[in-house]
Write a protein that holds these residues in place. Structure first.
Motif, PDB file in Angstrom:
ATOM      1  N   GLU A 107     -70.246  -3.517 -24.522  1.00  0.00           N
ATOM      2  CA  GLU A 107     -70.610  -2.103 -24.331  1.00  0.00           C
ATOM      3  C   GLU A 107     -71.367  -1.569 -25.532  1.00  0.00           C
ATOM      4  O   GLU A 107     -72.384  -0.868 -25.391  1.00  0.00           O
ATOM      5  N   ALA A 108     -70.864  -1.880 -26.730  1.00  0.00           N
ATOM      6  CA  ALA A 108     -71.501  -1.377 -27.953  1.00  0.00           C
ATOM      7  C   ALA A 108     -72.928  -1.898 -28.074  1.00  0.00           C
ATOM      8  O   ALA A 108     -73.857  -1.149 -28.401  1.00  0.00           O
ATOM      9  N   LEU A 122     -62.184   5.379 -37.002  1.00  0.00           N
ATOM     10  CA  LEU A 122     -61.646   6.329 -36.023  1.00  0.00           C
ATOM     11  C   LEU A 122     -61.189   7.604 -36.699  1.00  0.00           C
ATOM     12  O   LEU A 122     -61.239   8.675 -36.122  1.00  0.00           O
ATOM     13  N   ALA A 123     -60.729   7.473 -37.960  1.00  0.00           N
ATOM     14  CA  ALA A 123     -60.289   8.645 -38.706  1.00  0.00           C
ATOM     15  C   ALA A 123     -61.448   9.599 -38.975  1.00  0.00           C
ATOM     16  O   ALA A 123     -61.235  10.751 -39.339  1.00  0.00           O
ATOM     17  N   ARG A 124     -62.669   9.120 -38.835  1.00  0.00           N
ATOM     18  CA  ARG A 124     -63.862   9.950 -39.078  1.00  0.00           C
ATOM     19  C   ARG A 124     -64.589  10.271 -37.771  1.00  0.00           C
ATOM     20  O   ARG A 124     -65.773  10.551 -37.765  1.00  0.00           O
ATOM     21  N   GLY A 125     -63.867  10.187 -36.662  1.00  0.00           N
ATOM     22  CA  GLY A 125     -64.469  10.574 -35.388  1.00  0.00           C
ATOM     23  C   GLY A 125     -65.173   9.465 -34.649  1.00  0.00           C
ATOM     24  O   GLY A 125     -65.856   9.714 -33.652  1.00  0.00           O
ATOM     25  N   GLY A 126     -65.010   8.213 -35.098  1.00  0.00           N
ATOM     26  CA  GLY A 126     -65.624   7.083 -34.412  1.00  0.00           C
ATOM     27  C   GLY A 126     -64.927   6.801 -33.087  1.00  0.00           C
ATOM     28  O   GLY A 126     -63.801   7.244 -32.845  1.00  0.00           O
ATOM     29  N   THR A 127     -65.615   6.061 -32.216  1.00  0.00           N
ATOM     30  CA  THR A 127     -65.034   5.694 -30.924  1.00  0.00           C
ATOM     31  C   THR A 127     -65.084   4.177 -30.742  1.00  0.00           C
ATOM     32  O   THR A 127     -65.940   3.504 -31.320  1.00  0.00           O
ATOM     33  N   LEU A 128     -64.150   3.663 -29.939  1.00  0.00           N
ATOM     34  CA  LEU A 128     -64.069   2.222 -29.691  1.00  0.00           C
ATOM     35  C   LEU A 128     -64.854   1.847 -28.439  1.00  0.00           C
ATOM     36  O   LEU A 128     -64.972   2.640 -27.506  1.00  0.00           O
ATOM     37  N   ALA A 129     -65.362   0.616 -28.449  1.00  0.00           N
ATOM     38  CA  ALA A 129     -66.024   0.064 -27.273  1.00  0.00           C
ATOM     39  C   ALA A 129     -65.884  -1.447 -27.343  1.00  0.00           C
ATOM     40  O   ALA A 129     -65.599  -2.007 -28.407  1.00  0.00           O
ATOM     41  N   THR A 130     -66.052  -2.120 -26.210  1.00  0.00           N
ATOM     42  CA  THR A 130     -66.101  -3.582 -26.265  1.00  0.00           C
ATOM     43  C   THR A 130     -67.403  -3.981 -26.960  1.00  0.00           C
ATOM     44  O   THR A 130     -68.338  -3.173 -27.080  1.00  0.00           O
ATOM     45  N   VAL A 131     -67.473  -5.235 -27.405  1.00  0.00           N
ATOM     46  CA  VAL A 131     -68.706  -5.712 -28.039  1.00  0.00           C
ATOM     47  C   VAL A 131     -69.872  -5.561 -27.064  1.00  0.00           C
ATOM     48  O   VAL A 131     -70.955  -5.071 -27.425  1.00  0.00           O
ATOM     49  N   TYR A 182     -81.361 -10.814 -28.580  1.00  0.00           N
ATOM     50  CA  TYR A 182     -80.200 -11.153 -29.426  1.00  0.00           C
ATOM     51  C   TYR A 182     -78.866 -10.753 -28.795  1.00  0.00           C
ATOM     52  O   TYR A 182     -77.812 -11.091 -29.317  1.00  0.00           O
ATOM     53  N   ARG A 183     -78.910 -10.018 -27.687  1.00  0.00           N
ATOM     54  CA  ARG A 183     -77.661  -9.422 -27.175  1.00  0.00           C
ATOM     55  C   ARG A 183     -76.681 -10.462 -26.653  1.00  0.00           C
ATOM     56  O   ARG A 183     -75.475 -10.331 -26.851  1.00  0.00           O
TER      57      ARG A 183
END
Length: 456
Positions: A364-365, A353-362, A375-376
């Motif tokens: 969603e990702a 996140l410190a490098r501009g990353g964003t969070l998502a649920t598994v 494989y999903r």
């Protein structure tokens, strides 16, 4: 073992002396405590000879003001109580100390900066579970090593006081320099030896240590990319002959700092991508020897792990990885508390996140990724199994006590799970959004584990 939860009531010292406890009759019967006999009170490192007096139609504990001051508790404090017949001791607790890097006494509303809300959650959880928690920094450790100057949250807000050394310490120090201070090392050693205290997450992990240790575990090998300590040109040349992409990772780095991605460029050349605050800086080199000559100067002060590059899933060219938070629970067993997907920011190949990353649920990702649909459906279960296997492997092969780990995992385009990194001081700001007034499951689990460790 019966550990009833009771509320403490503080009485004037003129009415109740330090060596007398007044305890509800029902509690005495439940915990099988002898009355009118000399017992030893234990509260963390505090030891006090006391006599218990029974109070009918009452279910709390009354103590004198001078004893309450030595304990650092106030009226209304909920604690658990346990009579240990073998030692004729009456234990109150558990007393939990959270060792943090710094405090800000001039900011009484936010004395721990960005983790103040996390500390607030711990206090609320302890009150609900009948535990007592305080927060302290290395500078709060007293020279005697038997007491600590720390912070508690009361009805009037945060305040500082003196406390006995705790039954359980959660080491939340965020720098090796602080952790290695002599006063910290002496304190940990003293309270373990003298009072049987337990310290968890007692040390940092470095990348080389983790991968070297886990190579010895057959149940974890499948998750390990080929990794070696980078000590010379021969190792670099050997790895680059086998893989078209390799990563050089500072052994003691964090937040993606200092990682170098090295990939083939043209017939002979190589391109290095360096992480910076503003994105990725790229440089090309006609051959490997030229690249090595550039980084060999850094290698005098920075130790690197060289690791095979992986064909990881991505979202529109932005790499995706996953942070699993594993914890030991009320039975001392590893469980997965949460897993979140992290999608790298533009111009970055690391997802922090410190490098501009964003969070998502598994889910969603994975849905946004190029992972084949076959494989999903298995992604969450595979990540969960890997996180638990790796946590148990760390426990088995590294000689230190951990109760919580942040495990960075990735999935390649064939659905295989890989280990990227293990963090023994997982951030309390990054993993899940923090909503004031809500207590995260991870906080409840942490206190349940502290109760398990202390026998309460």
């Amino acid at each position: 073992m019966s550990t009833p939860k009771i509320d403490v009531q503080v009485i004037s010292s003129g009415i109740l002396s330090e060596d007398v406890l007044m305890l509800g009759e029902s509690v005495i019967k439940q915990a099988k405590i002898p009355v009118q006999q000399q017992l030893q009170l234990q509260f963390g490192s505090l030891r006090q000879s006391v006599t218990v007096v029974s109070v009918p139609r009452y279910d709390g504990l009354r103590i004198g003001h001078s004893l309450a001051r030595r304990m650092g508790v106030s009226s209304g404090t909920p604690l658990r109580l346990q009579y240990r017949s073998a030692s004729r001791s009456l234990a109150l607790g558990p007393l939990i100390g959270v060792l943090v890097s710094r405090d800000y006494p001039d900011q009484p509303d936010k004395p721990f900066g960005a983790i103040t809300m996390f500390c607030h959650e711990l206090v609320d959880t302890c009150r609900a579970q009948g535990a007592f928690v305080y927060f302290f920094t290395p500078s709060g450790i007293q020279e005697s090593l038997r007491s600590v100057r720390g912070w508690v949250l009361g009805s009037g807000g945060w305040r500082q006081s003196d406390f006995p050394a705790p039954d359980v310490v959660n080491n939340r120090l965020t720098s090796r320099k602080l952790e290695n201070r002599p006063i910290v090392q002496q304190f940990v050693s003293e309270i373990k030896y003298r009072y049987g205290a337990i310290v968890f997450n007692e040390k940092f992990l470095d990348k080389s240590e983790v991968f070297e240790a886990l190579k010895n575990d057959s149940s974890v090998l499948r998750y390990l990319p080929e990794s070696h300590s980078l000590r010379n040109f021969t190792t670099l040349k050997s790895m680059c002959s086998r893989y078209s992409v390799v990563f050089l990772k500072p052994v003691r780095g964090s937040l993606g700092k200092g990682i170098i991605r090295l990939n083939r460029f043209g017939s002979e050349g190589w391109q290095a991508s360096f992480t910076t605050v503003n994105g990725t800086r790229k440089a090309t080199y006609p051959n490997l020897l030229k690249f090595f000559s550039v980084i060999s100067g850094k290698m005098k002060t920075v130790r690197y792990l060289i690791q095979q590059g992986l064909a990881l899933i991505d979202s529109g060219g932005r790499p995706i990885d996953f942070r699993a938070l594993t914890q030991k629970n009320a039975s001392g067993k590893w469980v997965v508390t949460s897993i979140v997907g992290r999608i790298a920011g533009n111009q970055h190949y690391v997802s922090n996140l410190a490098r501009g990353g964003t969070l998502a649920t598994v889910r969603e990702a994975v849905a946004r990724s190029n992972l084949p649909s076959t494989y999903r459906g298995e992604a969450t279960s595979r990540l969960t199994r890997a996180a638990l296997d790796i946590s148990r492997g760390i426990d088995t092969h590294i000689q230190a006590h951990f109760g919580e780990l942040g495990i960075d995992l990735a999935i390649d385009t064939s659905g295989r799970v890989w280990l990227l990194e293990v963090n023994s001081k997982p951030s309390k700001n990054d993993n899940t959004p923090l909503n004031e007034g809500k207590i995260r499951p991870s906080v409840r689990t942490m206190i349940q584990y502290a109760r398990y460790l202390s026998g309460f």
